[in-house]
Design a protein around this motif. Structure first.
Motif, PDB file in Angstrom:
ATOM      1  N   ILE A  13      32.578  27.864   5.942  1.00  0.00           N
ATOM      2  CA  ILE A  13      31.206  28.123   6.416  1.00  0.00           C
ATOM      3  C   ILE A  13      30.165  27.272   5.676  1.00  0.00           C
ATOM      4  N   LYS A  14      30.625  26.395   4.794  1.00  0.00           N
ATOM      5  CA  LYS A  14      29.707  25.645   3.940  1.00  0.00           C
ATOM      6  C   LYS A  14      28.717  24.824   4.753  1.00  0.00           C
ATOM      7  N   GLU A  15      29.191  24.127   5.761  1.00  0.00           N
ATOM      8  CA  GLU A  15      28.307  23.232   6.518  1.00  0.00           C
ATOM      9  C   GLU A  15      27.388  23.993   7.464  1.00  0.00           C
ATOM     10  N   LYS A  16      27.908  25.031   8.100  1.00  0.00           N
ATOM     11  CA  LYS A  16      27.133  25.714   9.138  1.00  0.00           C
ATOM     12  C   LYS A  16      26.208  26.789   8.566  1.00  0.00           C
ATOM     13  N   HIS A  17      26.651  27.445   7.481  1.00  0.00           N
ATOM     14  CA  HIS A  17      25.876  28.557   6.926  1.00  0.00           C
ATOM     15  C   HIS A  17      25.732  28.374   5.415  1.00  0.00           C
ATOM     16  N   MET A  18      24.943  27.370   5.015  1.00  0.00           N
ATOM     17  CA  MET A  18      24.841  27.001   3.610  1.00  0.00           C
ATOM     18  C   MET A  18      24.277  28.147   2.749  1.00  0.00           C
ATOM     19  N   SER A  19      23.249  28.872   3.236  1.00  0.00           N
ATOM     20  CA  SER A  19      22.650  29.957   2.444  1.00  0.00           C
ATOM     21  C   SER A  19      23.672  31.053   2.166  1.00  0.00           C
ATOM     22  N   SER A  20      24.446  31.411   3.207  1.00  0.00           N
ATOM     23  CA  SER A  20      25.489  32.424   3.031  1.00  0.00           C
ATOM     24  C   SER A  20      26.563  31.915   2.063  1.00  0.00           C
ATOM     25  N   TYR A  21      26.922  30.654   2.210  1.00  0.00           N
ATOM     26  CA  TYR A  21      27.943  30.053   1.351  1.00  0.00           C
ATOM     27  C   TYR A  21      27.529  30.129  -0.120  1.00  0.00           C
ATOM     28  N   GLU A  22      26.294  29.751  -0.408  1.00  0.00           N
ATOM     29  CA  GLU A  22      25.812  29.746  -1.797  1.00  0.00           C
ATOM     30  C   GLU A  22      25.755  31.157  -2.370  1.00  0.00           C
ATOM     31  N   LEU A  23      25.343  32.123  -1.538  1.00  0.00           N
ATOM     32  CA  LEU A  23      25.284  33.508  -1.995  1.00  0.00           C
ATOM     33  C   LEU A  23      26.666  34.024  -2.362  1.00  0.00           C
ATOM     34  N   LEU A  24      27.661  33.725  -1.516  1.00  0.00           N
ATOM     35  CA  LEU A  24      29.018  34.210  -1.746  1.00  0.00           C
ATOM     36  C   LEU A  24      29.715  33.441  -2.870  1.00  0.00           C
ATOM     37  N   LYS A  25      29.525  32.140  -2.890  1.00  0.00           N
ATOM     38  CA  LYS A  25      30.144  31.299  -3.918  1.00  0.00           C
ATOM     39  C   LYS A  25      29.673  31.712  -5.311  1.00  0.00           C
ATOM     40  N   GLY A  26      28.381  32.077  -5.402  1.00  0.00           N
ATOM     41  CA  GLY A  26      27.824  32.496  -6.692  1.00  0.00           C
ATOM     42  C   GLY A  26      28.439  33.779  -7.215  1.00  0.00           C
ATOM     43  N   GLN A  27      29.112  34.526  -6.325  1.00  0.00           N
ATOM     44  CA  GLN A  27      29.773  35.776  -6.734  1.00  0.00           C
ATOM     45  C   GLN A  27      31.283  35.576  -6.887  1.00  0.00           C
ATOM     46  N   ASN A  28      31.707  34.313  -6.849  1.00  0.00           N
ATOM     47  CA  ASN A  28      33.139  33.979  -6.987  1.00  0.00           C
ATOM     48  C   ASN A  28      33.976  34.611  -5.874  1.00  0.00           C
ATOM     49  N   ILE A  29      33.424  34.577  -4.649  1.00  0.00           N
ATOM     50  CA  ILE A  29      34.116  35.128  -3.486  1.00  0.00           C
ATOM     51  C   ILE A  29      34.809  33.993  -2.731  1.00  0.00           C
ATOM     52  N   HIS A  30      36.085  34.178  -2.423  1.00  0.00           N
ATOM     53  CA  HIS A  30      36.846  33.187  -1.669  1.00  0.00           C
ATOM     54  C   HIS A  30      37.124  33.684  -0.249  1.00  0.00           C
ATOM     55  N   THR A  31      37.390  34.985  -0.149  1.00  0.00           N
ATOM     56  CA  THR A  31      37.697  35.605   1.142  1.00  0.00           C
ATOM     57  C   THR A  31      36.858  36.869   1.251  1.00  0.00           C
ATOM     58  N   ILE A  32      36.357  37.143   2.457  1.00  0.00           N
ATOM     59  CA  ILE A  32      35.499  38.316   2.612  1.00  0.00           C
ATOM     60  C   ILE A  32      35.715  38.931   3.989  1.00  0.00           C
ATOM     61  N   ALA A  33      35.652  40.269   4.029  1.00  0.00           N
ATOM     62  CA  ALA A  33      35.710  40.992   5.299  1.00  0.00           C
ATOM     63  C   ALA A  33      34.563  41.994   5.305  1.00  0.00           C
ATOM     64  N   VAL A  34      33.728  41.961   6.344  1.00  0.00           N
ATOM     65  CA  VAL A  34      32.572  42.866   6.429  1.00  0.00           C
ATOM     66  C   VAL A  34      32.547  43.505   7.815  1.00  0.00           C
ATOM     67  N   SER A  35      32.048  44.746   7.843  1.00  0.00           N
ATOM     68  CA  SER A  35      32.020  45.495   9.090  1.00  0.00           C
ATOM     69  C   SER A  35      30.692  46.236   9.186  1.00  0.00           C
ATOM     70  N   PRO A  36      30.128  46.372  10.400  1.00  0.00           N
ATOM     71  CA  PRO A  36      28.810  46.994  10.544  1.00  0.00           C
ATOM     72  C   PRO A  36      28.833  48.506  10.352  1.00  0.00           C
ATOM     73  N   LEU A  37      27.691  49.020   9.903  1.00  0.00           N
ATOM     74  CA  LEU A  37      27.443  50.462   9.855  1.00  0.00           C
ATOM     75  C   LEU A  37      26.213  50.720  10.714  1.00  0.00           C
ATOM     76  N   ARG A  38      26.366  51.492  11.777  1.00  0.00           N
ATOM     77  CA  ARG A  38      25.256  51.749  12.683  1.00  0.00           C
ATOM     78  C   ARG A  38      25.282  53.213  13.129  1.00  0.00           C
ATOM     79  N   TYR A  39      24.125  53.897  12.971  1.00  0.00           N
ATOM     80  CA  TYR A  39      23.995  55.224  13.551  1.00  0.00           C
ATOM     81  C   TYR A  39      22.535  55.445  13.929  1.00  0.00           C
ATOM     82  N   LYS A  40      22.261  55.377  15.238  1.00  0.00           N
ATOM     83  CA  LYS A  40      20.892  55.543  15.767  1.00  0.00           C
ATOM     84  C   LYS A  40      19.940  54.688  14.931  1.00  0.00           C
ATOM     85  N   ASP A  41      18.786  55.261  14.573  1.00  0.00           N
ATOM     86  CA  ASP A  41      17.849  54.531  13.715  1.00  0.00           C
ATOM     87  C   ASP A  41      17.965  54.989  12.265  1.00  0.00           C
ATOM     88  N   GLU A  42      18.900  55.897  12.001  1.00  0.00           N
ATOM     89  CA  GLU A  42      18.994  56.510  10.673  1.00  0.00           C
ATOM     90  C   GLU A  42      19.780  55.660   9.689  1.00  0.00           C
TER      91      GLU A  42
END
Length: 489
Positions: free
Chosen positions: A115-144
């Protein structure tokens, strides 16, 4: 980069994955439910998964006002926690995640270099935390509830299976977060109810968040409420300063504004449960504003306080009356011996020089014996009035007891000045006319002593000098004054 949803797995593989993760989830729930507080349940829930998955970090982020905040985190031993660093993160940095979250999709990045070329800001944020692999999932419930949870550096797994796992965890996390929110609201309402009962004795009351400056009005008097209706949703300081600018008299505004400031509150309340400040309001008279500690964080820093304003005008009048009675000679209305001596002692300690005079009515016992004590009281009152009329506002005039009086005249250092002052006093005393005494004069003997600016001298020492001078004056009939170490006037 894998963008996946639970719908992507079908058949036997799907069922095996479901059974595997359901077992882990059931164990995690049992472990979490050993705790009574929702915060502890959530922390235990993600801790359990972190240990069983073998990842570096599991966390929950919650969104508000265009920012996202790391609210819960578990880290493997040796991994640096990020929760204190990842507060108020700009959501624009990971805006491409939210595009997928809004469609109910999870994101798995199996190599952040992709993602370095397409999403540089995200890359720098994750790289600074020594992250190589990441999995994220949404949390959504109404407006709460809105946010996401994620796993950093999970072991090499079936990423489709991991996506199912994240979806299943997400559903349970939403349930736990809903329970937390209900618990917080319930506690908040209980607090508000208890504060409302307490607020009956106050003109107004606010619950203040010291960390972010927000506030909730618990109670406001009618004239205060009229002003607050004109305000927008401002923070506590702006809100109260606007009110006090209208309702506080000018003399006290600066001190009231200083008291309201939250950036110095921690220091001012150190070791205290409450602090208070008094001021005069343009409508209610004397008032007292007060901060009361509600709670602190784990580091002992203030989280919430109550800010209350009460009317103390009647209390202040009683207090002033008691102070007046404690300091005043009730017969004459001038200072009694205790308060007068205290005032003179304070001036001497501050090296404010001046002239101390002691005065005594000649043959006063004869007045009482001849005309009665009621007439004697009239003489005492008339002498006190004459002395007060001869002095300035800042001069100390006191009754020592019986027919004895004392004066302290700050700033009087010269004999010529003293002579003129004593003559003015005697002239006033000469004008006293008590009808019951057939116009007989009240003669006074006076002794005085100078104290000069910067001189180290006690009240007792100065009193002895003036008393010695008065003893000399007593030897002469009529009005007579002697200044210590000077010839008789």
């Amino acid at each position: 980069i894998k963008v996946t949803s639970i719908r992507m797995l079908m058949g036997g593989e799907y069922m095996k994955t479901i059974m595997k993760y359901e077992l882990i989830i059931n164990e995690a729930l049992r472990s979490a439910l050993n705790y009574d507080m929702p915060e502890d349940e959530i922390n235990e829930f993600i801790r359990f998964f972190g240990k069983h998955i073998g990842s570096d970090r599991i966390y929950i982020f919650e969104d508000k006002d265009g920012m996202t905040k790391n609210t819960y985190e578990w880290c493997r031993n040796g991994i640096e926690p990020q929760i204190h660093k990842l507060q108020a993160v700009n959501m624009d940095i990971i805006d491409w995640w939210y595009e997928h979250f809004d469609r109910g999709e999870s994101i798995i990045v199996n190599d952040i270099e992709d993602i370095k070329e397409k999403h540089m800001s995200s890359y720098e944020l994750l790289k600074g935390q020594n992250i190589h692999t990441i999995a994220v999932s949404p949390l959504r419930y109404k407006d709460e509830i809105k946010g996401f949870f994620g796993v950093d550096n999970p072991p090499e797994v079936d990423y489709k299976g991991l996506s199912i796992f994240l979806d299943m965890i997400g559903t349970l996390l939403i349930s736990l977060l809903k329970l937390r929110n209900s618990f917080v609201r319930s506690n908040e309402q209980a607090k508000i109810s208890s504060y409302s009962a307490l607020a009956q004795i106050y003109l107004s009351m606010h619950l203040v968040n010291v960390k972010n400056g927000s506030h909730k009005v618990i109670k406001a008097a009618r004239h205060v409420d009229t002003i607050t209706r004109e305000l927008y949703d401002t923070d506590f300081e702006d809100h109260m300063m606007h009110i006090m600018n209208i309702l506080c008299v000018d003399k006290y505004k600066d001190s009231v504004f200083d008291f309201i400031k939250l950036d110095t509150l921690q220091e001012r309340m150190d070791g205290k449960d409450t602090i208070a400040h008094e001021f005069v309001g343009s409508i209610s008279g004397w008032c007292r504003e007060r901060f009361i500690k509600v709670d602190e964080d784990a580091e002992g820093k203030l989280c919430h306080v109550l800010y209350c304003v009460e009317v103390i005008d009647e209390e202040k009048r009683r207090e002033n009356m008691l102070l007046y009675l404690s300091e005043t000679d009730l017969m004459t209305g001038i200072c009694n011996r205790g308060s007068g001596e205290h005032k003179i002692t304070k001036l001497l300690e501050e090296h404010v020089g001046g002239l101390l005079c002691l005065l005594d009515c000649d043959k006063f016992k004869l007045v009482n014996d001849t005309y009665g004590h009621a007439v004697g009281d009239k003489v005492i009152i008339a002498v006190a009035d004459a002395l007060q009329e001869s002095c300035r506002e800042n001069d100390v005039v006191m009754r020592l007891g019986g027919d004895e009086f004392a004066l302290y005249i700050p700033g009087m250092f010269e004999k010529k000045q003293a002579d003129a002052f004593v003559n003015r006093v005697f002239s006033k005393l000469e004008q006293i006319n008590i009808p019951e005494m057939d116009n007989k004069k009240i003669y006074i003997s006076l002794g005085a002593s100078f104290c000069y600016d910067g001189e180290e001298i006690s009240f007792d020492q100065l009193y002895k000098e003036a008393d010695t001078a008065m003893y000399t004056s007593k030897k002469t009939e009529g009005y007579c004054a002697t200044i210590y170490q000077y010839d008789e006037i």
